[in-house]
Design a protein around this motif. Sequence first.
Motif, PDB file in Angstrom:
ATOM      1  N   ASN A  10     -10.839 -10.448  24.556  1.00 14.80           N
ATOM      2  CA  ASN A  10     -10.225  -9.173  24.549  1.00 14.80           C
ATOM      3  C   ASN A  10     -11.413  -7.943  24.922  1.00 14.80           C
ATOM      4  OD1 ASN A  10      -8.944 -10.389  26.735  1.00 14.80           O
ATOM      5  ND2 ASN A  10      -7.562 -11.239  24.931  1.00 14.80           N
ATOM      6  N   ASN A  11     -12.145  -8.249  23.473  1.00 11.19           N
ATOM      7  CA  ASN A  11     -12.464  -6.517  23.090  1.00 11.19           C
ATOM      8  C   ASN A  11     -14.247  -6.357  22.998  1.00 11.19           C
ATOM      9  OD1 ASN A  11     -10.935  -6.337  20.374  1.00 11.19           O
ATOM     10  ND2 ASN A  11     -11.346  -8.213  19.968  1.00 11.19           N
ATOM     11  N   VAL A  12     -14.178  -6.786  23.997  1.00  6.58           N
ATOM     12  CA  VAL A  12     -15.444  -6.824  25.373  1.00  6.58           C
ATOM     13  C   VAL A  12     -15.510  -4.728  25.436  1.00  6.58           C
ATOM     14  CG1 VAL A  12     -17.623  -6.772  26.634  1.00  6.58           C
ATOM     15  CG2 VAL A  12     -16.361  -8.821  25.382  1.00  6.58           C
ATOM     16  N   GLU A  13     -16.091  -3.767  24.850  1.00  2.00           N
ATOM     17  CA  GLU A  13     -15.754  -2.607  25.963  1.00  2.00           C
ATOM     18  C   GLU A  13     -17.284  -2.414  26.541  1.00  2.00           C
ATOM     19  OE1 GLU A  13     -15.954   2.061  24.475  1.00  2.00           O
ATOM     20  OE2 GLU A  13     -15.180   0.283  23.044  1.00  2.00           O
ATOM     21  N   ASP A  14     -16.668  -2.484  28.029  1.00  2.00           N
ATOM     22  CA  ASP A  14     -18.092  -2.210  28.780  1.00  2.00           C
ATOM     23  C   ASP A  14     -17.967  -1.083  29.090  1.00  2.00           C
ATOM     24  OD1 ASP A  14     -20.228  -2.627  30.711  1.00  2.00           O
ATOM     25  OD2 ASP A  14     -19.299  -4.520  32.058  1.00  2.00           O
ATOM     26  N   ARG A  15     -19.282  -0.359  28.966  1.00  2.00           N
ATOM     27  CA  ARG A  15     -19.362   1.074  28.977  1.00  2.00           C
ATOM     28  C   ARG A  15     -20.539   1.320  30.120  1.00  2.00           C
ATOM     29  NH1 ARG A  15     -19.456   4.271  22.964  1.00  2.00           N
ATOM     30  NH2 ARG A  15     -17.667   3.281  22.668  1.00  2.00           N
ATOM     31  N   ARG A  16     -20.840   0.301  31.025  1.00  2.00           N
ATOM     32  CA  ARG A  16     -22.398   0.485  32.024  1.00  2.00           C
ATOM     33  C   ARG A  16     -21.992   1.055  32.637  1.00  2.00           C
ATOM     34  NH1 ARG A  16     -23.640  -5.923  31.394  1.00  2.00           N
ATOM     35  NH2 ARG A  16     -21.225  -6.056  31.727  1.00  2.00           N
ATOM     36  N   GLY A  17     -23.026   1.789  34.007  1.00  2.00           N
ATOM     37  CA  GLY A  17     -22.224   2.570  34.740  1.00  2.00           C
ATOM     38  C   GLY A  17     -21.193   4.012  34.378  1.00  2.00           C
ATOM     39  N   SER A  18     -20.881   4.163  33.126  1.00  2.00           N
ATOM     40  CA  SER A  18     -19.858   5.156  32.729  1.00  2.00           C
ATOM     41  C   SER A  18     -20.252   6.696  33.176  1.00  2.00           C
ATOM     42  CB  SER A  18     -19.533   5.140  31.320  1.00  2.00           C
ATOM     43  OG  SER A  18     -20.125   5.386  30.404  1.00  2.00           O
ATOM     44  N   GLY A  19     -21.798   6.488  32.932  1.00  2.00           N
ATOM     45  CA  GLY A  19     -22.669   7.442  33.064  1.00  2.00           C
ATOM     46  C   GLY A  19     -23.144   8.538  32.003  1.00  2.00           C
ATOM     47  N   GLY A  20     -22.248   7.646  31.317  1.00  2.00           N
ATOM     48  CA  GLY A  20     -22.730   8.911  29.498  1.00  2.00           C
ATOM     49  C   GLY A  20     -24.481   8.042  28.946  1.00  2.00           C
ATOM     50  N   GLY A  21     -25.162   8.656  28.092  1.00  2.00           N
ATOM     51  CA  GLY A  21     -25.512   8.880  27.173  1.00  2.00           C
ATOM     52  C   GLY A  21     -26.987   8.884  28.625  1.00  2.00           C
TER      53      GLY A  21
END
Length: 284
Positions: A10-21
Amino acid sequence: MDWQNLPSSNNVEDRRGSGGGRGGGVAIGGGAAIIIALLGWFFGIDTSSITGGSQTQSRPSQSQGSAGTQSQAQDTQFVSKILGSTEQVWGDIFQKNGRTYQAPRLVLFSGATDSACGQADSAVGPFYCPSDTKVYLDTDFFAQMQAQLGGGGDFADAYVIAHEVGHHVQNLLGISDKVDRAQRSARSEAQANKYSVALELQADCFAGVWGKRSSTQTNLTQQDVQSAINTATAIGDDALQKQSRGYVVPDSFTHGTSQQRVSWFMKGFQGGDPAQCDTFNGAI
């Protein structure tokens, strides 16, 4: 490698497609310099001074549209399973030694994202940040490993993740802090690099420990193990420098030779005992 049998995290943080970076990924081209840069990208090797398995098709490479979305979801599941397995293995090891394992979070990103250690960029490669206890991973590396290195495979991919988790274990045990202090008091850059090599080789050994202890669930084959050995061989400092320069500079090594990386990974894999992973031999 039957990674589907592993527990999920449960410790996967998915930032893909968040628009950051920044968007995009690593530019692909021909030549040894690209291969070396790519290896550095995958395994956290600083190649700036240098460039100056089985089931390799089990998770399809990313593409546009729905197929790309499905592939991305499968990569997420794979990462979650491998991370969940490391939590199970290290949780058991810590518990048997009277300690509580605090699992890291693994951040999936594409292109670039922010971390407590600075900007996580696809050009830097998978890495562990002790300041926020997170592993950072650009998801494009799975496809790039297959496309550019003609290999990879599930266990080779898992080896990379387990290596970064190994750095988290070092942080929890206070090893990373000891190495940092030793490097700051080192008399020369060459001496400081030796501490770095020992730290990386221990992470390789810890990855082997995970591989051994999870092997019953993953049903590893000799071909799986060989893919990890081939990977460790390819990313040795001497192999990378010889390919790019035609000669090696041992004092500049920061991750260890091919032989060292294979040896320490196999020591962890054969014994399954982190106590056998003392790459420092009292030096810190």
